[in-house]
Design an enzyme around this catalytic site. Structure first.
Site, PDB file in Angstrom:
ATOM      1  CG  ASP A  99      -7.404  -0.875  -0.584  1.00 48.07           C
ATOM      2  OD1 ASP A  99      -7.238  -1.217  -1.211  1.00 48.07           O
ATOM      3  OD2 ASP A  99      -6.184  -0.325   0.333  1.00 48.07           O
ATOM      4  CG  ASP A 201      -4.766  -0.147  -5.300  1.00 53.12           C
ATOM      5  OD1 ASP A 201      -4.537   0.233  -4.731  1.00 53.12           O
ATOM      6  OD2 ASP A 201      -4.355  -0.884  -6.164  1.00 53.12           O
ATOM      7  CD  GLU A 261      -3.729   4.848  -4.636  1.00 48.12           C
ATOM      8  OE1 GLU A 261      -2.907   4.798  -4.428  1.00 48.12           O
ATOM      9  OE2 GLU A 261      -4.249   4.225  -5.137  1.00 48.12           O
ATOM     10  CG  HIS A 322      -0.110   1.587   2.138  1.00 48.09           C
ATOM     11  ND1 HIS A 322      -1.472   1.874   1.677  1.00 48.09           N
ATOM     12  CD2 HIS A 322      -0.044   0.698   0.518  1.00 48.09           C
ATOM     13  CE1 HIS A 322      -1.904   1.832   0.571  1.00 48.09           C
ATOM     14  NE2 HIS A 322      -1.138   0.895  -0.356  1.00 48.09           N
ATOM     15  CG  ASP A 323       1.350   3.872  -1.442  1.00 48.41           C
ATOM     16  OD1 ASP A 323       1.528   2.992  -1.263  1.00 48.41           O
ATOM     17  OD2 ASP A 323      -0.100   3.836  -2.105  1.00 48.41           O
TER      18      ASP A 323
HETATM   19  C1  NOJ Z   1      -1.914   2.263  -5.106  1.00 49.86           C
HETATM   20  C2  NOJ Z   1      -1.235   0.796  -3.512  1.00 49.86           C
HETATM   21  O1  NOJ Z   1      -1.811   2.493  -2.655  1.00 49.86           O
HETATM   22  C3  NOJ Z   1       0.067   0.935  -3.787  1.00 49.86           C
HETATM   23  O2  NOJ Z   1       0.750   0.141  -2.258  1.00 49.86           O
HETATM   24  C4  NOJ Z   1      -0.083   0.103  -4.388  1.00 49.86           C
HETATM   25  O3  NOJ Z   1       1.596  -0.938  -4.728  1.00 49.86           O
HETATM   26  C5  NOJ Z   1      -0.409  -0.147  -5.866  1.00 49.86           C
HETATM   27  N1  NOJ Z   1      -1.796   1.069  -5.417  1.00 49.86           N
HETATM   28  C6  NOJ Z   1      -1.259  -1.117  -6.832  1.00 49.86           C
HETATM   29  O4  NOJ Z   1      -1.782  -1.906  -5.824  1.00 49.86           O
END
Ligand code: NOJ
Length: 537
Positions: A99, A201, A261, A322-323
């Site tokens: 990542d 990310d 992402e 994870h979000d």
């Molecule tokens: C996206 C990530 O998936 C998330 O977990 C993170 O808080 C933010 N980007 C900032 O890096």
């Protein structure tokens, strides 16, 4: 399959390292823990691991605030452990995706520590610093998605710096050629180590408007952040040439992969960034991660994704990460996991790379927390309107022993109390478990090229609230039938050009046998059929 290509034909499994397996008894998962579970992952049948960040981090955003891009945080182990993980994973044909969090660093990163020392520091321009407006206000109206202004005033040097996320995550200035060079070197560092790919990310936020224009406002949106149209703080055209440069770099190594992402991505936006000379793939979370349990919604999302990407690039599908709230909770699945099985069958038979998230294979539910227990600062800020992301990050439930077999110590986040019944060991024993269904699905994919590579065609004669589609190669066709309702549904095999087909796998454990004219899908059943000869017109 002879020319099996791991990121295209295989399945990627996301590990949130803090929560996967702890071997040193500090309540936090570690690399040794992942190594100890590689046989498990191989047996499950996944082809790659995407590792959420393992770099040194003060953990304001649990790893997504990186203080050193070329090292391993001691809480996870050492670089030696990482090298061992890579060797051991590769031995089992499991690829490793890192990542890369390159939109921002931690405020503890030495670059930022230098940058804020003075206006003429060598690293000042690594970040986005601006003078206040004449009245002392922030330079423009850009906001932080985690709440409040995106600009933080630094008393010492009398300027503001920009942060899309927490103020402890200052955004890098990608317009500075030094930053660009440093970051491309980070890619090289991990490529030289032998990692197989990267998840970028929020890549589409790297560049901001060079003139720092205010984002236009709109009237609708729950948060203040949603009431801005993010025209100038993300998705700038400069990203395209940078992605091309990254792709050229990756192409210098065999079979490497990069998935992005996309920040606040619609299907259309995500598609802009993929292609033969851009990213291999980009995530769009529309409908699959945010949507409802309705066949029509999924059908629409699949059709849109297929149409938007056309042949430009290979799609991907995700139910969890994870979000977001865990899918079993989102879809309000009963304890019998019937809906999770339907969702799994869909994820693993669509045309594209499936991404799984640890614990999805046993239907882990969202953890529940009181306000005082919340660790995710986003949850603390938005409580009670939004409770943050701790719920989807609870420790993996390996068995019914104390702490679910995750750790000998109290875990960093409490284990979901349902671990006593819902755990890997238990589900391995039970033939009809979700775990065993995932395992069978993963094996079926591997055994049937049509499920990995076939074109996707939606069926025309479909009962209400169900989804039927075909995956077609000239030499093999499969039909997938998914019932999103609890009522039985009759499928007309003749009208769908699928007469005389064989059930290869049913979530209701129906025997593998032939069906001539009709198949009755039970409520909440997923069934996969392999068609005889070229049945589909
Ligand atoms: C996206 C990530 O998936 C998330 O977990 C993170 O808080 C933010 N980007 C900032 O890096």
């Amino acid at each position: 399959m002879k020319d099996f290509l791991w990121w295209h034909d295989g399945v990627i499994y996301q590990i949130y390292p803090r929560s996967f397996m702890d071997t040193n008894g500090d309540g936090i998962g570690d690399l040794e823990g992942i190594i100890s579970k590689l046989d498990y992952l191989q047996d499950l049948g996944v082809d790659a691991i995407w590792l959420s960040p393992v770099y040194p981090s003060p953990d304001v955003d649990f790893g997504y605030d990186v203080a050193d891009y070329r090292a391993i945080d001691p809480k996870f182990g050492s670089m030696r452990d990482f090298d061992k993980l890579l060797v051991q994973a590769h031995k089992r044909n499991i690829h490793i995706i890192m990542d890369l969090v390159l939109n921002h660093t931690s405020d503890q990163h030495p670059w930022f520590q230098e940058s804020k020392k003075s206006r003429d520091n060598k690293y000042r321009d690594y970040y986005i610093w601006k003078d206040p407006k004449p009245n002392g206000a922030p330079p423009n109206n850009w906001l932080s998605i985690f709440g409040g202004s995106g600009w933080e005033f630094d008393q010492g040097t009398g300027q503001y710096y920009f942060h899309h996320f927490f103020k402890e995550q200052p955004d890098l200035n990608w317009r500075n050629p030094e930053v660009r060079k440093e970051m491309l070197d980070v890619f090289r560092f991990w490529l030289e180590k032998g990692v197989d790919g990267f998840r970028l990310d929020v890549f589409s936020a790297y560049f901001k408007d060079a003139e720092f224009r205010d984002d236009p406002k709109k009237w609708v949106g729950l948060r203040k952040y949603d009431r801005l149209i993010h025209e100038y703080d993300a998705d700038r055209p400069e990203m395209i040439p940078l992605l091309k440069e990254i792709r050229v770099l990756l192409n210098g190594y065999p079979e490497r992969y990069v998935v992005g992402e996309t920040f606040m991505a619609t299907f259309e936006k995500a598609a802009l960034y993929c292609g033969d000379d851009l990213l291999h793939a980009a995530f769009s979370f529309e409908d699959f991660i945010n949507g409802h349990w309705q066949a029509a919604k999924f059908r629409k999302a699949i059709k849109t994704w297929e149409k938007t990407l056309e042949d430009k690039c290979w799609p991907n599908y995700v139910l969890n990460n994870h979000d977001v709230k865990r899918s079993a909770t989102r879809y309000r699945d009963d304890e019998n996991d019937e809906r999770s099985k339907v969702a799994a069958a869909m994820l693993l038979t669509l045309r594209g790379t499936p991404f799984m998230y640890y614990g999805e294979e046993i239907g882990m539910r969202e953890g529940k927390f009181k306000k005082s227990e919340i660790l995710d600062p986003v949850g603390i800020f938005y409580w009670p309107f939004y409770k943050g992301r701790d719920g989807c990050r609870t420790p993996m439930q390996w068995n019914a022993s104390e702490n679910a077999g995750f750790s000998s110590a109290a875990p960093w986040l409490p284990v979901n109390p349902d671990y006593v019944k819902r755990n890997v060991e238990e589900q391995m024993r039970e033939e009809g478990s979700l775990f065993n269904f995932y395992k069978k699905l993963l094996k079926l994919r591997k055994d049937h090229p049509a499920l990995m590579r076939g074109d996707l065609e939606m069926a025309t004669v479909v009962p209400g609230n169900s989804l039927i589609y075909f995956r077609c190669l000239p030499e093999e066709q499969a039909m997938i039938a998914l019932n999103f309702s609890s009522e039985p549904k009759k499928i007309d095999l003749v009208k769908n050009g699928a007469a005389n087909c064989e059930v290869a796998l049913s979530s209701k454990l129906k025997p593998n046998r032939n069906y001539d004219e009709q198949y009755v899908l039970d409520g909440n059943e997923a069934a996969i059929f392999i068609l005889k000869s070229s049945a589909v017109a």
